[in-house]
Design a protein around this motif. Structure first.
Motif, PDB file in Angstrom:
ATOM      1  N   PHE B 144       0.839  -1.207   0.000  1.00 48.82           N
ATOM      2  CA  PHE B 144       0.000   0.000   0.000  1.00 48.82           C
ATOM      3  C   PHE B 144       0.872   1.254   0.000  1.00 48.82           C
ATOM      4  O   PHE B 144       0.547   2.251  -0.659  1.00 48.82           O
ATOM      5  CB  PHE B 144      -0.956   0.018   1.197  1.00 48.82           C
ATOM      6  CG  PHE B 144      -2.310  -0.530   0.860  1.00 48.82           C
ATOM      7  CD1 PHE B 144      -3.149   0.138  -0.016  1.00 48.82           C
ATOM      8  CD2 PHE B 144      -2.753  -1.730   1.410  1.00 48.82           C
ATOM      9  CE1 PHE B 144      -4.396  -0.373  -0.353  1.00 48.82           C
ATOM     10  CE2 PHE B 144      -3.997  -2.248   1.082  1.00 48.82           C
ATOM     11  CZ  PHE B 144      -4.812  -1.578   0.197  1.00 48.82           C
ATOM     12  N   ALA B 147       2.119   1.724  -3.454  1.00 53.50           N
ATOM     13  CA  ALA B 147       1.056   2.264  -4.327  1.00 53.50           C
ATOM     14  C   ALA B 147       0.919   3.770  -4.121  1.00 53.50           C
ATOM     15  O   ALA B 147       0.703   4.527  -5.080  1.00 53.50           O
ATOM     16  CB  ALA B 147      -0.264   1.552  -4.017  1.00 53.50           C
ATOM     17  N   HIS B 148       1.047   4.205  -2.879  1.00 53.79           N
ATOM     18  CA  HIS B 148       0.995   5.650  -2.595  1.00 53.79           C
ATOM     19  C   HIS B 148       2.160   6.377  -3.291  1.00 53.79           C
ATOM     20  O   HIS B 148       1.981   7.454  -3.855  1.00 53.79           O
ATOM     21  CB  HIS B 148       1.081   5.909  -1.084  1.00 53.79           C
ATOM     22  CG  HIS B 148      -0.245   5.825  -0.379  1.00 53.79           C
ATOM     23  ND1 HIS B 148      -0.935   4.651  -0.232  1.00 53.79           N
ATOM     24  CD2 HIS B 148      -1.002   6.782   0.225  1.00 53.79           C
ATOM     25  CE1 HIS B 148      -2.058   4.890   0.434  1.00 53.79           C
ATOM     26  NE2 HIS B 148      -2.124   6.179   0.718  1.00 53.79           N
ATOM     27  N   THR B 150       3.763   5.392  -5.952  1.00 48.68           N
ATOM     28  CA  THR B 150       3.508   5.379  -7.396  1.00 48.68           C
ATOM     29  C   THR B 150       2.526   6.486  -7.784  1.00 48.68           C
ATOM     30  O   THR B 150       2.743   7.202  -8.774  1.00 48.68           O
ATOM     31  CB  THR B 150       2.944   3.991  -7.809  1.00 48.68           C
ATOM     32  OG1 THR B 150       3.825   2.980  -7.310  1.00 48.68           O
ATOM     33  CG2 THR B 150       2.834   3.871  -9.315  1.00 48.68           C
TER      34      THR B 150
END
Lengths: 112, 201
Positions: B144, B147-148, B150
């Motif tokens: 997670f 993903a942040h 990215t």
């Protein structure tokens, strides 16, 4: 109109840190990270002391970034409350989960 | 007409009765909620630490030098972000675009390091999302966060392109500041993960 619009823009320079301050903060962050990693390789440090030192340095880095890079030090108290309030709740969630699952693994275990 | 223009110029629709910018306040509220989200994931990781019945443990797989390098990348990118904001405030758009590029590039490097780390864990150590409690809680937490990062890299890249095309100037300071808040938040989450997950034995 464009001039009027530009004139209406607030000045963003006054309440923020200077480039020199930013660089000093970055150097402090780099040093703290290096000390954190180096601490791992010092033999014979008591577990509690090691964990406390790592958490302290991590918290210091956290507040340096929030205070200077995120400008919270210079920002409105409302903005501060909007972040610090949930941060306290987040810490409470972590402690509650550890307590609920009996997993205070950060502390040394005392086996009777 | 002149009066109307002046009134229009003074009244910024983004400033509410608190005297604060709605967009910035919205970002702080989002970051506060994200703080609780990551708090839950970190709490879950800690609660399950050492309770896996199978598979490798944290310190069988972690590569501390690589992760320290990744941490340094994110810290440096935070400095680049404030430099971009400072240059934008001085209306030096090309310099702001350069620092936005540097921030995004370091962020991308961080993500690539994470991809390498995850691949190594899966292929060399046999640790996946479904291997053990440790695998599940570790990959969910760090995934997670990745993903942040990215998302932040994409956001900063868009701002850099806008700056290079002349569509970003000093008047857009708050837009870039909000992106900066998000980026620094990603950094502080990694500061916590780095210590709690990787360094604490």
């Amino acid at each position: 109109m464009a001039e009027a619009h530009a004139a209406a823009q607030p000045s963003h320079g006054g309440g923020h840190a200077t480039v020199k301050t930013y660089i000093n903060v970055a150097v402090a962050l780099a040093l703290l990270t290096a000390i954190e990693v180096a601490t791992l390789y010092i033999p014979g440090i008591p577990h509690t002391l090691l964990v406390s030192a790592l958490l302290f340095m991590s918290a210091l880095k956290f507040f340096l970034v929030v205070g200077f890079f995120m400008h919270l030090r210079y920002d409105s108290p409302i903005m501060r409350a909007l972040f610090v309030g949930p941060l306290i709740i987040a810490i409470a969630i972590i402690l509650a989960l550890l307590a609920l699952l009996g997993a205070f693994i950060l502390l040394p275990r005392h086996v009777p | 007409m002149a009066d109307h223009t002046a009134t229009h110029a003074i009244h910024d629709p983004n400033i509410g009765t608190t005297g604060l910018d709605h967009r910035k306040m919205g970002m702080w509220i989002f970051l506060g909620s994200d703080c609780m989200f990551f708090g839950s994931l970190i709490g879950t990781y800690l609660a399950y630490k050492g309770k896996s019945l199978s598979g490798p443990g944290p310190h069988d797989v972690f590569n501390i030098p690589l992760t320290s390098y990744s941490a340094a990348l994110l810290l440096a990118s935070s400095l680049f972000m404030v430099l971009a904001l400072t240059r934008l405030n001085e209306d030096r758009i090309k310099a702001a675009a350069f620092w936005l590029f540097a921030t995004a590039a370091f962020g991308l490097h961080f993500v690539l390091n994470q991809v390498y780390e995850f691949t190594t864990f899966a292929l060399d150590e046999g640790l996946t999302l479904s291997t053990s409690l440790f695998g599940s809680s570790f990959f969910v937490l760090t995934g997670f966060h990745g993903a942040h990062v990215t998302g932040g890299v994409l956001w900063l890249s868009i701002l850099m392109v806008l700056a290079l095309r002349g569509k970003l100037d000093r008047r857009d300071y708050t837009k870039v500041e909000i992106a900066g808040l998000y980026w620094h938040f990603v950094d502080i989450v990694w500061i916590a993960i780095f210590t709690i997950v990787y360094l604490i034995p």
